[in-house]
Design a protein around this motif. Structure first.
Motif, PDB file in Angstrom:
ATOM      1  N   GLU A   1      39.213  18.676  -9.456  1.00 34.99           N
ATOM      2  CA  GLU A   1      40.345  17.891  -8.977  1.00 34.99           C
ATOM      3  C   GLU A   1      41.189  17.398 -10.150  1.00 34.99           C
ATOM      4  O   GLU A   1      40.667  16.848 -11.125  1.00 34.99           O
ATOM      5  CB  GLU A   1      39.863  16.695  -8.157  1.00 34.99           C
ATOM      6  CG  GLU A   1      41.002  15.852  -7.586  1.00 34.99           C
ATOM      7  CD  GLU A   1      40.483  14.640  -6.835  1.00 34.99           C
ATOM      8  OE1 GLU A   1      40.730  14.559  -5.627  1.00 34.99           O
ATOM      9  OE2 GLU A   1      39.823  13.801  -7.459  1.00 34.99           O
TER      10      GLU A   1
ATOM     11  N   LYS B   1      42.753  24.100 -13.636  1.00 38.02           N
ATOM     12  CA  LYS B   1      41.695  24.088 -12.618  1.00 38.02           C
ATOM     13  C   LYS B   1      41.346  25.511 -12.192  1.00 38.02           C
ATOM     14  O   LYS B   1      40.180  25.905 -12.209  1.00 38.02           O
ATOM     15  CB  LYS B   1      42.154  23.270 -11.401  1.00 38.02           C
ATOM     16  CG  LYS B   1      42.507  21.829 -11.702  1.00 38.02           C
ATOM     17  CD  LYS B   1      42.786  21.039 -10.446  1.00 38.02           C
ATOM     18  CE  LYS B   1      43.957  21.584  -9.633  1.00 38.02           C
ATOM     19  NZ  LYS B   1      45.237  21.450 -10.343  1.00 38.02           N
TER      20      LYS B   1
ATOM     21  N   ASN C   1      42.765  21.541  -0.460  1.00 37.65           N
ATOM     22  CA  ASN C   1      43.282  20.467   0.404  1.00 37.65           C
ATOM     23  C   ASN C   1      44.729  20.690   0.838  1.00 37.65           C
ATOM     24  O   ASN C   1      45.354  19.785   1.365  1.00 37.65           O
ATOM     25  CB  ASN C   1      43.125  19.101  -0.268  1.00 37.65           C
ATOM     26  CG  ASN C   1      43.880  18.995  -1.590  1.00 37.65           C
ATOM     27  OD1 ASN C   1      44.185  19.994  -2.238  1.00 37.65           O
ATOM     28  ND2 ASN C   1      44.187  17.772  -1.990  1.00 37.65           N
TER      29      ASN C   1
ATOM     30  N   THR D   1      39.515  24.077  -6.021  1.00 37.21           N
ATOM     31  CA  THR D   1      40.428  23.203  -6.743  1.00 37.21           C
ATOM     32  C   THR D   1      41.225  22.404  -5.720  1.00 37.21           C
ATOM     33  O   THR D   1      41.485  22.865  -4.608  1.00 37.21           O
ATOM     34  CB  THR D   1      41.399  24.000  -7.637  1.00 37.21           C
ATOM     35  OG1 THR D   1      42.347  24.705  -6.818  1.00 37.21           O
ATOM     36  CG2 THR D   1      40.647  24.994  -8.506  1.00 37.21           C
ATOM     37  N   GLN D   2      41.583  21.189  -6.105  1.00 37.21           N
ATOM     38  CA  GLN D   2      42.434  20.401  -5.227  1.00 37.21           C
ATOM     39  C   GLN D   2      43.326  19.493  -6.053  1.00 37.21           C
ATOM     40  O   GLN D   2      42.980  19.069  -7.154  1.00 37.21           O
ATOM     41  CB  GLN D   2      41.620  19.596  -4.220  1.00 37.21           C
ATOM     42  CG  GLN D   2      40.904  18.378  -4.771  1.00 37.21           C
ATOM     43  CD  GLN D   2      40.389  17.461  -3.659  1.00 37.21           C
ATOM     44  OE1 GLN D   2      40.619  17.696  -2.485  1.00 37.21           O
ATOM     45  NE2 GLN D   2      39.704  16.413  -4.031  1.00 37.21           N
ATOM     46  N   ASN D   3      44.496  19.224  -5.502  1.00 38.63           N
ATOM     47  CA  ASN D   3      45.438  18.303  -6.123  1.00 38.63           C
ATOM     48  C   ASN D   3      45.178  16.897  -5.599  1.00 38.63           C
ATOM     49  O   ASN D   3      44.634  16.720  -4.498  1.00 38.63           O
ATOM     50  CB  ASN D   3      46.875  18.717  -5.812  1.00 38.63           C
ATOM     51  CG  ASN D   3      47.219  20.076  -6.396  1.00 38.63           C
ATOM     52  OD1 ASN D   3      46.834  20.389  -7.509  1.00 38.63           O
ATOM     53  ND2 ASN D   3      47.929  20.889  -5.629  1.00 38.63           N
TER      54      ASN D   3
ATOM     55  N   ARG E   1      31.913  16.880  -8.613  1.00 37.10           N
ATOM     56  CA  ARG E   1      33.369  16.892  -8.758  1.00 37.10           C
ATOM     57  C   ARG E   1      33.697  16.622 -10.223  1.00 37.10           C
ATOM     58  O   ARG E   1      33.096  15.759 -10.856  1.00 37.10           O
ATOM     59  CB  ARG E   1      34.026  15.822  -7.878  1.00 37.10           C
ATOM     60  CG  ARG E   1      35.554  15.781  -8.011  1.00 37.10           C
ATOM     61  CD  ARG E   1      36.145  14.679  -7.164  1.00 37.10           C
ATOM     62  NE  ARG E   1      35.740  13.356  -7.627  1.00 37.10           N
ATOM     63  CZ  ARG E   1      36.105  12.217  -7.028  1.00 37.10           C
ATOM     64  NH1 ARG E   1      36.845  12.253  -5.935  1.00 37.10           N
ATOM     65  NH2 ARG E   1      35.678  11.061  -7.494  1.00 37.10           N
TER      66      ARG E   1
ATOM     67  N   SER F   1      37.049  16.312 -13.123  1.00 38.57           N
ATOM     68  CA  SER F   1      38.489  16.222 -13.383  1.00 38.57           C
ATOM     69  C   SER F   1      38.767  16.877 -14.723  1.00 38.57           C
ATOM     70  O   SER F   1      38.118  16.563 -15.731  1.00 38.57           O
ATOM     71  CB  SER F   1      38.927  14.752 -13.400  1.00 38.57           C
ATOM     72  OG  SER F   1      40.300  14.647 -13.700  1.00 38.57           O
TER      73      SER F   1
ATOM     74  N   HIS G   1      32.028  11.319  -5.697  1.00 31.97           N
ATOM     75  CA  HIS G   1      32.973  11.862  -4.712  1.00 31.97           C
ATOM     76  C   HIS G   1      32.459  11.769  -3.286  1.00 31.97           C
ATOM     77  O   HIS G   1      33.221  11.971  -2.337  1.00 31.97           O
ATOM     78  CB  HIS G   1      33.310  13.312  -5.052  1.00 31.97           C
ATOM     79  CG  HIS G   1      32.143  14.248  -4.926  1.00 31.97           C
ATOM     80  ND1 HIS G   1      31.121  14.296  -5.847  1.00 31.97           N
ATOM     81  CD2 HIS G   1      31.830  15.186  -3.988  1.00 31.97           C
ATOM     82  CE1 HIS G   1      30.250  15.219  -5.488  1.00 31.97           C
ATOM     83  NE2 HIS G   1      30.650  15.770  -4.361  1.00 31.97           N
TER      84      HIS G   1
END
Length: 327
Positions: free
Chosen positions: A56, A63, A123, A160-162, A183, A185, A295
């Motif tokens: 994330e 990512k 997401n 991957t997520q924003n 998770r 970053s 998370h």
């Protein structure tokens, strides 16, 4: 390293040097993802723990590059799914198609049928499509029209997520987040790594030059070796104490599940193996508690108003839960 031999069923019999093989994989990934040794190590820990990784951060920090680099370091099947609002669950799992000639339904596997599945911007898809991953991430199988299909081993989802404040994103449900082992970053690279990136990628793509250093059979052997690591009763009780502490915390309205404890111990085993040890230390558990637990947790309203984060809560619990001693 001990030379691995294959049995008739294709599995690897002999023991392998997890630390040496892990170092080779990490070195390949680090040539692509520069200046992020800790992130690369965590990704490798998740792979050897037979888990799934959620990456994330804001767009553009690498990512997807991390996910593709780890996938490229293993000579195994890799599929990338670009999650979009119009993606359907059947695009992920597969669909039964009617064959006019045989007059029977034939199953067409979806993108999830691979050893490494890169779920890019997970997401951005609807919750209905996100839920298509629930069964395969936990049970390593897909059920379509009442028929279950086994997935290949190893199997890892690297998603991957924003951040949720970005436009066009849907929050991952609690059940989905709980299936991710850890998770991480990415963060921005330091100036030296960013400068090297500008030089190296002016004319070449490091992903194109990446060559596999392990295959699926080797990864299965590494996973098996990790599972044989000794875990003392004191370390097991320490893991349970940490998980229970999240459930009792006044700062949390949802604590860690039993699945979280299982995955924390598996990750600790993988970390110990990568360090060349045959046993797990409390230090392994402590080092992985934040990425494995944070998370999954939900803050209480008071903690949210106080601008606390789940990472801060887990760190506080690490300081309050005593480390148990014994063998």
């Amino acid at each position: 390293m001990t030379e691995a031999t294959r049995s008739a069923d294709g599995t690897t019999d002999a023991s392998v040097d997890v630390a040496a093989e892990g170092a080779r994989i990490a070195a390949g990934v680090s040539r692509v993802v520069q200046g992020k040794d800790g992130v690369v190590r965590l990704a490798l820990v998740v792979l050897l723990a037979e888990g799934h990784l959620l990456i994330e951060d804001v767009p553009g920090v690498g990512k997807t590059t991390l996910a593709k680099a780890l996938a490229g370091s293993i000579d195994a099947s890799v599929r990338r799914i670009q999650f979009t609002p119009d993606l359907l669950p059947s695009d992920v799992t597969g669909v039964a198609v009617y064959d006019q000639e045989t007059r029977e339904f034939e199953f067409k596997p979806g993108a999830v049928f691979a050893n490494v599945v890169v779920a890019d911007e997970i997401n951005r898809a609807s919750p209905k499509t996100q839920s298509a991953l629930l069964e395969c991430m936990e049970e390593r199988q897909v059920t379509v029209d009442g028929v279950s299909y086994e997935l290949a081993r190893p199997f890892i989802v690297m998603a991957t997520q924003n951040p949720l404040e970005m436009e066009g994103t849907y929050p991952l449900p609690e059940a989905q987040r709980d299936r991710f082992t850890a998770r991480v970053s990415m963060g921005y690279p330091d100036p030296a790594a960013e400068l090297a990136m500008l030089d190296d990628r002016a004319t070449t793509d490091p992903l194109a030059a990446l060559r596999p250093v392990a295959d699926a059979a080797m990864v299965r052997a590494l996973v098996a070796a990790v599972g044989r690591l000794h875990v003392s009763d004191a370390v097991r009780r320490y893991v349970v104490a940490l998980v229970e502490a999240t459930r009792r915390s006044s700062e949390l309205r949802l604590g860690a599940s039993p699945r979280a404890g299982l995955q924390l111990l598996r990750a600790a085993r993988a970390s110990a193996a990568l360090d060349g040890r045959d046993h797990v230390l409390p230090d392994d558990v402590q080092a992985l508690a934040v990425p494995v637990l944070a998370h999954r947790l939900l803050l209480s309203s008071e903690a949210t108003v106080g601008r606390r984060s789940t990472e801060q809560v887990v760190t506080s619990l690490l300081g309050s839960v005593p480390v148990l001693r014994g063998r």
